[in-house]
Design a protein around this motif. Structure first.
Motif, PDB file in Angstrom:
ATOM      1  N   TYR A  30      13.564  26.678  32.275  1.00  0.00           N
ATOM      2  CA  TYR A  30      13.859  25.671  33.259  1.00  0.00           C
ATOM      3  C   TYR A  30      14.980  26.138  34.167  1.00  0.00           C
ATOM      4  CZ  TYR A  30      11.558  23.504  29.358  1.00  0.00           C
ATOM      5  OH  TYR A  30      10.703  23.233  28.334  1.00  0.00           O
ATOM      6  N   HIS A  31      14.808  25.964  35.452  1.00  0.00           N
ATOM      7  CA  HIS A  31      15.735  26.499  36.437  1.00  0.00           C
ATOM      8  C   HIS A  31      16.313  25.385  37.298  1.00  0.00           C
ATOM      9  CE1 HIS A  31      13.960  30.357  35.400  1.00  0.00           C
ATOM     10  NE2 HIS A  31      12.783  29.792  35.567  1.00  0.00           N
ATOM     11  N   SER A  32      17.553  25.616  37.755  1.00  0.00           N
ATOM     12  CA  SER A  32      18.188  24.720  38.708  1.00  0.00           C
ATOM     13  C   SER A  32      17.826  25.166  40.117  1.00  0.00           C
ATOM     14  CB  SER A  32      19.707  24.765  38.560  1.00  0.00           C
ATOM     15  OG  SER A  32      20.086  24.812  37.219  1.00  0.00           O
ATOM     16  N   HIS A 351      17.997  39.764  22.008  1.00  0.00           N
ATOM     17  CA  HIS A 351      18.443  38.577  22.749  1.00  0.00           C
ATOM     18  C   HIS A 351      19.941  38.555  23.017  1.00  0.00           C
ATOM     19  CE1 HIS A 351      14.763  36.254  20.929  1.00  0.00           C
ATOM     20  NE2 HIS A 351      14.406  37.174  21.817  1.00  0.00           N
ATOM     21  N   VAL A 352      20.592  39.719  22.982  1.00  0.00           N
ATOM     22  CA  VAL A 352      22.038  39.744  23.232  1.00  0.00           C
ATOM     23  C   VAL A 352      22.323  39.429  24.693  1.00  0.00           C
ATOM     24  CG1 VAL A 352      24.095  41.190  23.272  1.00  0.00           C
ATOM     25  CG2 VAL A 352      22.527  41.290  21.313  1.00  0.00           C
ATOM     26  N   ASP A 353      21.562  40.029  25.592  1.00  0.00           N
ATOM     27  CA  ASP A 353      21.758  39.794  27.016  1.00  0.00           C
ATOM     28  C   ASP A 353      20.862  38.664  27.507  1.00  0.00           C
ATOM     29  OD1 ASP A 353      23.674  41.766  27.437  1.00  0.00           O
ATOM     30  OD2 ASP A 353      22.159  43.324  27.697  1.00  0.00           O
ATOM     31  N   LEU A 354      21.475  37.639  28.076  1.00  0.00           N
ATOM     32  CA  LEU A 354      20.710  36.573  28.699  1.00  0.00           C
ATOM     33  C   LEU A 354      20.318  36.981  30.112  1.00  0.00           C
ATOM     34  CD1 LEU A 354      22.707  33.389  27.649  1.00  0.00           C
ATOM     35  CD2 LEU A 354      20.489  34.122  26.798  1.00  0.00           C
ATOM     36  N   THR A 355      19.117  36.629  30.514  1.00  0.00           N
ATOM     37  CA  THR A 355      18.676  36.912  31.875  1.00  0.00           C
ATOM     38  C   THR A 355      19.338  35.935  32.845  1.00  0.00           C
ATOM     39  OG1 THR A 355      16.784  35.421  31.740  1.00  0.00           O
ATOM     40  CG2 THR A 355      16.453  37.692  30.974  1.00  0.00           C
ATOM     41  N   ARG A 356      19.286  36.260  34.136  1.00  0.00           N
ATOM     42  CA  ARG A 356      19.847  35.372  35.145  1.00  0.00           C
ATOM     43  C   ARG A 356      19.179  34.005  35.101  1.00  0.00           C
ATOM     44  NH1 ARG A 356      24.190  34.052  36.998  1.00  0.00           N
ATOM     45  NH2 ARG A 356      24.637  36.296  36.898  1.00  0.00           N
ATOM     46  N   LEU A 359      20.568  31.973  32.272  1.00  0.00           N
ATOM     47  CA  LEU A 359      21.892  31.449  32.593  1.00  0.00           C
ATOM     48  C   LEU A 359      21.788  30.271  33.558  1.00  0.00           C
ATOM     49  CD1 LEU A 359      24.084  34.657  32.942  1.00  0.00           C
ATOM     50  CD2 LEU A 359      24.248  32.887  31.197  1.00  0.00           C
ATOM     51  N   GLU A 360      20.886  30.378  34.525  1.00  0.00           N
ATOM     52  CA  GLU A 360      20.706  29.289  35.472  1.00  0.00           C
ATOM     53  C   GLU A 360      20.164  28.044  34.784  1.00  0.00           C
ATOM     54  OE1 GLU A 360      18.160  30.939  38.396  1.00  0.00           O
ATOM     55  OE2 GLU A 360      19.757  32.027  39.453  1.00  0.00           O
ATOM     56  N   ALA A 361      19.498  28.254  33.643  1.00  0.00           N
ATOM     57  CA  ALA A 361      18.940  27.117  32.913  1.00  0.00           C
ATOM     58  C   ALA A 361      19.964  26.438  32.012  1.00  0.00           C
ATOM     59  CB  ALA A 361      17.751  27.585  32.063  1.00  0.00           C
TER      60      ALA A 361
END
Length: 438
Positions: A30-32, A351-356, A359-361
């Motif tokens: 889900y994105h903003s 899953h250490v690095d979250l994608t952009r 993060l936006e979600a």
């Protein structure tokens, strides 16, 4: 098989308010969207009113299952203070490994110790049933200061045992043997045990053939819902009353992930909620041996293959249930049954690095309720979580170098993808450090 995960909701503690609306697709993120300030204010008002109604109707349902910190907690079959193993209806062993075969990696060891203190240990000492023994197996050659701190943590708890050993059982097919059959009890008699009540341990060893036996896995950087072990024990008692059941696995598919972040705006890290479709997560996965079952008759499954394997297994090859898939019991009493930390200390770096987009979600509407769950149902401390996030950031290069060096040691992950991720992380941090001094 492609894994399918659902981002139930994601919250960053430093944020203030927002909601992720559920979609039909299990794989949806889900994105903003960027909107004008007036429209944003209108949307927040609408969402707040809508979610207020939802919370009003859903809180009673949530309270029914998340009641461990409320006055109307359901009475347990097990007394939390009862450590007389002779009265236990079954034998329950929880296994945790700490830095086995990696004693020389000091930076990694200190980071994992701090993660253990923040995420793992609090959830175990607060388990609503203490009718289990916890075997924490550590490399005998670990730094004395680290062993001393582990010993100090565990010593007040009679059923917590710090065992100096690199030998493991049933972590995969290359490590046969278990509590049932005596392989692990025999090994414990040979090694140095620094904490725990020896009389209690001897009683549990003596009962290994005359009582049902449960063995639960928990990694040192993960934690369990404080009622999880109690629910597994209660369900095992009822399960093994069924005729012809030779063994059973219990696991969960829902958990919270805490992600380390090295960005100032995420000083507490980032929390995400995950639901898997066709795999069991490792924290809390449990195998049960009813009285009369021998260890060699119980298959060993990889946590990410157990669902598919049992689904395709003929019934006559299973545990004695009508369908082989019935040999697996999902524990999903609570919203989340476990918490997993995702940091550069992870051997697999999954899953250490979250994608952009992830993060936006991380919209912040449910922040208060989410962290209330973490604090009350896992007994975790926000300030300590913030502290470990900063510690990992401050010591990142040394930790990542140790983790890279420790790849493929006995009993640990050995993946090219993890090595590449660590090398990239080290290079990016070193380049950033150089850029600051130019």
């Amino acid at each position: 098989m492609q894994r399918r995960t659902q981002n139930i909701y994601s919250i960053n503690k430093d944020s203030s308010a927002a909601l992720e609306l559920p979609l039909q697709s299990e794989d949806s993120k889900y994105h903003s969207n960027q909107r004008s300030p007036q429209l944003i204010c209108t949307l927040i008002l609408i969402i707040s009113l809508t979610c207020g109604c939802l919370i009003y109707f859903l809180l009673p349902l949530n309270a029914a299952t998340e009641s461990s910190h409320l006055n109307h907690h359901v009475p347990s079959l097990f007394g939390s203070e009862d450590l007389n193993a002779a009265k236990w209806p079954l034998v329950h062993i929880v296994h945790t490994r700490f830095m086995q075969e990696q004693s020389a990696l000091q930076s990694l060891a200190w980071a994992r110790l701090k993660l253990f203190e923040v995420f793992c240990f609090p959830t175990m000492k607060q388990q609503s049933s203490q009718r289990f023994i916890w075997i924490l197996q550590a490399d005998p050659n670990l730094d004395e200061a680290i062993l001393h701190l582990l010993q100090t943590l565990l010593a007040p708890h009679s059923n917590f045992y710090l065992v100096l050993s690199n030998k493991n059982f049933r972590i995969n097919r290359q490590f046969p043997g278990a509590w049932r059959g005596g392989a692990e009890p025999q090994e414990l008699r040979k090694v140095n045990i620094l904490t725990g009540n020896r009389k209690l341990l001897d009683q549990v060893m003596a009962d290994s053939e005359t009582k049902h036996v449960l063995e639960t896995r928990l990694d040192a950087d993960d934690g369990l819902h404080i009622d999880l072990l109690q629910h597994i024990q209660e369900r095992a008692i009822h399960r093994f009353e069924e005729p012809n059941i030779r063994w059973t696995y219990w696991c969960t598919r829902r958990h919270i992930e805490w992600h380390w972040m090295d960005q100032p705006e995420y000083s507490y890290g980032v929390l995400t909620g995950i639901k898997h479709d066709k795999l069991c997560i490792t924290p809390g996965i449990t195998v049960g041996f009813p009285v009369g079952t021998v260890e060699s008759d119980v298959p060993i499954f990889a946590h990410d293959k157990i669902v598919v394997t049992l689904r395709d297994m003929p019934a006559d090859k299973g545990c004695g249930a009508k369908h082989a898939l019935d040999c697996l019991d999902f524990i999903e009493t609570h919203t989340f049954e476990a918490i997993r930390s995702r940091t550069p200390t992870s051997a697999g770096m999954l899953h250490v690095d979250l994608t952009r987009s992830q993060l936006e979600a991380t919209t912040p509407f449910l922040t208060y309720m989410y962290w209330d769950t973490v604090e009350n149902l896992f007994r975790l401390n926000r300030s300590q979580i913030k502290g470990i996030n900063q510690y990992l950031t401050d010591h990142l290069i040394d930790i990542a170098k140790d983790n890279l060096y420790g790849q493929c040691t006995t009993g640990h992950s050995c993946k090219d993808k993890a090595k590449a991720a660590l090398e990239e992380l080290i290079a990016s941090r070193q380049n950033a450090t150089v850029a600051k001094h130019i």
